[in-house]
Design a protein around this motif. Structure first.
Motif, PDB file in Angstrom:
ATOM      1  N   ARG A 177      -2.701   8.623   0.685  1.00 16.33           N
ATOM      2  CA  ARG A 177      -2.615   9.790  -0.213  1.00 16.33           C
ATOM      3  C   ARG A 177      -3.476  10.935   0.312  1.00 16.33           C
ATOM      4  N   ARG A 178      -4.696  10.622   0.741  1.00 14.98           N
ATOM      5  CA  ARG A 178      -5.595  11.673   1.230  1.00 14.98           C
ATOM      6  C   ARG A 178      -5.022  12.349   2.468  1.00 14.98           C
ATOM      7  N   GLN A 205      -6.765   0.061  -0.294  1.00 19.70           N
ATOM      8  CA  GLN A 205      -7.394   0.952   0.681  1.00 19.70           C
ATOM      9  C   GLN A 205      -6.359   1.809   1.400  1.00 19.70           C
ATOM     10  N   LEU A 206      -5.252   1.178   1.784  1.00 18.11           N
ATOM     11  CA  LEU A 206      -4.213   1.906   2.502  1.00 18.11           C
ATOM     12  C   LEU A 206      -3.584   2.974   1.616  1.00 18.11           C
ATOM     13  N   ALA A 207      -3.326   2.647   0.355  1.00 17.42           N
ATOM     14  CA  ALA A 207      -2.728   3.619  -0.560  1.00 17.42           C
ATOM     15  C   ALA A 207      -3.623   4.832  -0.725  1.00 17.42           C
ATOM     16  N   ALA A 208      -4.934   4.605  -0.907  1.00 15.13           N
ATOM     17  CA  ALA A 208      -5.866   5.715  -1.106  1.00 15.13           C
ATOM     18  C   ALA A 208      -5.958   6.583   0.146  1.00 15.13           C
ATOM     19  N   ALA A 209      -6.075   5.940   1.315  1.00 19.98           N
ATOM     20  CA  ALA A 209      -6.179   6.704   2.555  1.00 19.98           C
ATOM     21  C   ALA A 209      -4.892   7.462   2.845  1.00 19.98           C
ATOM     22  N   GLY A 236       0.805  -1.210   0.000  1.00 23.05           N
ATOM     23  CA  GLY A 236       0.000   0.000   0.000  1.00 23.05           C
ATOM     24  C   GLY A 236       0.839   1.261   0.000  1.00 23.05           C
ATOM     25  N   LEU A 237       1.892   1.276   0.799  1.00 23.19           N
ATOM     26  CA  LEU A 237       2.764   2.451   0.834  1.00 23.19           C
ATOM     27  C   LEU A 237       3.519   2.614  -0.486  1.00 23.19           C
ATOM     28  N   ALA A 238       3.913   1.498  -1.080  1.00 25.51           N
ATOM     29  CA  ALA A 238       4.587   1.571  -2.382  1.00 25.51           C
ATOM     30  C   ALA A 238       3.640   2.130  -3.441  1.00 25.51           C
ATOM     31  N   GLN A 239       2.386   1.689  -3.444  1.00 27.07           N
ATOM     32  CA  GLN A 239       1.407   2.201  -4.398  1.00 27.07           C
ATOM     33  C   GLN A 239       1.166   3.694  -4.207  1.00 27.07           C
ATOM     34  N   ALA A 240       1.222   4.161  -2.960  1.00 24.00           N
ATOM     35  CA  ALA A 240       1.023   5.583  -2.677  1.00 24.00           C
ATOM     36  C   ALA A 240       2.269   6.410  -2.970  1.00 24.00           C
ATOM     37  N   SER A 275       6.491  13.794  10.215  1.00 22.73           N
ATOM     38  CA  SER A 275       6.100  12.923   9.111  1.00 22.73           C
ATOM     39  C   SER A 275       4.955  13.510   8.288  1.00 22.73           C
ATOM     40  N   ALA A 276       4.769  12.919   7.109  1.00 22.21           N
ATOM     41  CA  ALA A 276       3.584  13.231   6.321  1.00 22.21           C
ATOM     42  C   ALA A 276       2.368  12.541   6.913  1.00 22.21           C
ATOM     43  N   LEU A 277       2.608  11.452   7.653  1.00 26.24           N
ATOM     44  CA  LEU A 277       1.513  10.617   8.116  1.00 26.24           C
ATOM     45  C   LEU A 277       2.036   9.619   9.139  1.00 26.24           C
ATOM     46  N   ILE A 278       1.224   9.351  10.171  1.00 27.05           N
ATOM     47  CA  ILE A 278       1.505   8.283  11.137  1.00 27.05           C
ATOM     48  C   ILE A 278       0.552   7.134  10.845  1.00 27.05           C
ATOM     49  N   ILE A 279       1.068   5.913  10.900  1.00 26.50           N
ATOM     50  CA  ILE A 279       0.224   4.721  10.800  1.00 26.50           C
ATOM     51  C   ILE A 279       0.455   3.896  12.047  1.00 26.50           C
TER      52      ILE A 279
END
Length: 374
Positions: free
Chosen positions: A331-332, A325-329, A229-233, A264-268
């Motif tokens: 990116r948003r 799903q992870l890639a889309a979320a 997912g992270l690679a796709q994003a 970061s740009a995002l925390i998961i």
């Protein structure tokens, strides 16, 4: 004379241990003498990464989870029952803690260790015991048997926990939603969840994602879904998770994770109190990986109520679908934070640590808060 504090942090996940190391350093900076105990060898290793030398009290008590961090209630019930009723377990721990108690001013119980719940309601011992716990975790504990036992037994269990907590020297309840420290009743305090002081990270790209999974996450398919997912994003990531130690691209521990997360740009992460607090203090969006863990489900619901920038993702075993799903979320959420700095997060984190340290250090000298021993 310096305050002498014994801090017992359970090692079921790493939030209790992270809080222990943060508060140990903060208390020592203010002159306190702090000793740390935990409940597993892995917990000792985790604390050592942050410069804290800890000992294991015993290895008999633990909450049980599967490889996707879903709580195994039956297995946990059996483990706790063995701990409570086998004289080689809790009684032995109480004997060990009793000897410690004679040498300290406070014994901090983080979080709900049964031996200290018992000791905290008994004369002579209770005046030195302080319980530390998350608001959602207390709610989850007290409602643990609702729907699983007859209603009167479930209510009796909840009442017993409330009694044990109420008899102790003090209760420090924390939550990522609390903005300030306050005393809600004699010996009862609400405090914002403590957060580490972040430095500016070196060597990480600006679009980096800070991903953290606690040790209960061990499913390799889930790791593959996250990676894809992270690679796709198109997002680089710092991935930390003890359950994936040895997997390419993952680290078991990294004390610099907080630095990366704050910028970061995002925390998961799963919706633990610590991860949500980092996102809140440093104004980072967070993607929440939800599993069957009661207090974290409650945290995820409250994140929405508080307006924290987040999305929720559930792992259902389909790697390709999960990755999409992870890639889309991702990116948003990353787009929403583009160019936004952590602001005054470090200052807010310092205020939280000071509030905790000051609260704990006032307890040994503030008497019995009006209680009389019987």
């Amino acid at each position: 004379m310096a305050a002498r504090i014994l801090y017992l942090a359970t090692a079921d996940a790493r939030g209790h241990l992270m809080r222990a190391q943060l508060l140990t350093h903060a208390l020592r900076a203010k002159g306190a003498d702090v000793t740390v105990l935990t409940t597993s060898d892995e917990g000792v290793a985790f604390l050592a990464e942050f410069g804290i030398a800890a000992e294991v009290l015993s290895r008999h008590y633990a909450v049980q989870f599967d490889e996707q961090q879903n709580m195994q209630r039956g297995a946990t019930d059996r483990t706790v029952a063995r701990y409570l009723f086998d004289p080689r377990h809790m009684l032995r721990d109480i004997g060990k803690l009793r000897r410690y108690l004679a040498r300290v001013d406070l014994l901090v119980n983080d979080s709900f260790h049964p031996a200290l719940l018992v000791m905290g309601c008994l004369p002579g011992w209770r005046r030195k015991i302080v319980h530390v716990y998350g608001a959602s975790l207390r709610q989850a504990l007290q409602s643990n048997f609702h729907g699983r036992l007859p209603a009167w037994l479930a209510r009796a269990f909840a009442a017993a926990i409330a009694f044990e907590l109420g008899r102790a020297r003090a209760r420090l309840q924390h939550d990522f939603a609390y903005l300030d420290a306050s005393e809600t009743a004699p010996g009862s305090f609400n405090l914002p969840t403590p957060v580490a002081l972040a430095e500016c990270p070196a060597g990480l790209p600006e679009s980096c994602v800070a991903l953290y999974l606690n040790p209960h996450f061990r499913d390799p398919a889930l790791a593959a879904g996250l990676e894809q997912g992270l690679a796709q994003a198109g997002l680089a990531s710092l991935r930390v998770g003890e359950g994936y130690a040895g997997r390419a691209g993952w680290l078991a521990h990294d004390p610099r994770w907080i630095d990366a997360a704050a910028h970061s740009a995002l925390i998961i992460s799963a919706p633990g109190m610590a991860a949500l607090s980092v996102a809140q203090v440093y104004r980072r969006p967070i993607l929440l990986l939800v599993s069957d863990q009661p207090e974290q489900l409650s945290n995820a619901r409250r994140a929405a109520e508080l307006g924290l920038r987040h999305e929720v993702l559930v792992w259902r075993g389909d790697v390709a679908h999960f990755a999409e799903q992870l890639a889309a979320a991702s990116r948003r959420l990353a787009a929403a934070s583009a160019g936004e700095a952590p602001g005054a997060g470090r200052g807010h984190a310092q205020q939280r640590l000071d509030a905790w340290a000051d609260c704990l250090l006032t307890l040994p000298s503030s008497g019995e808060t009006g209680r009389v021993e019987r």
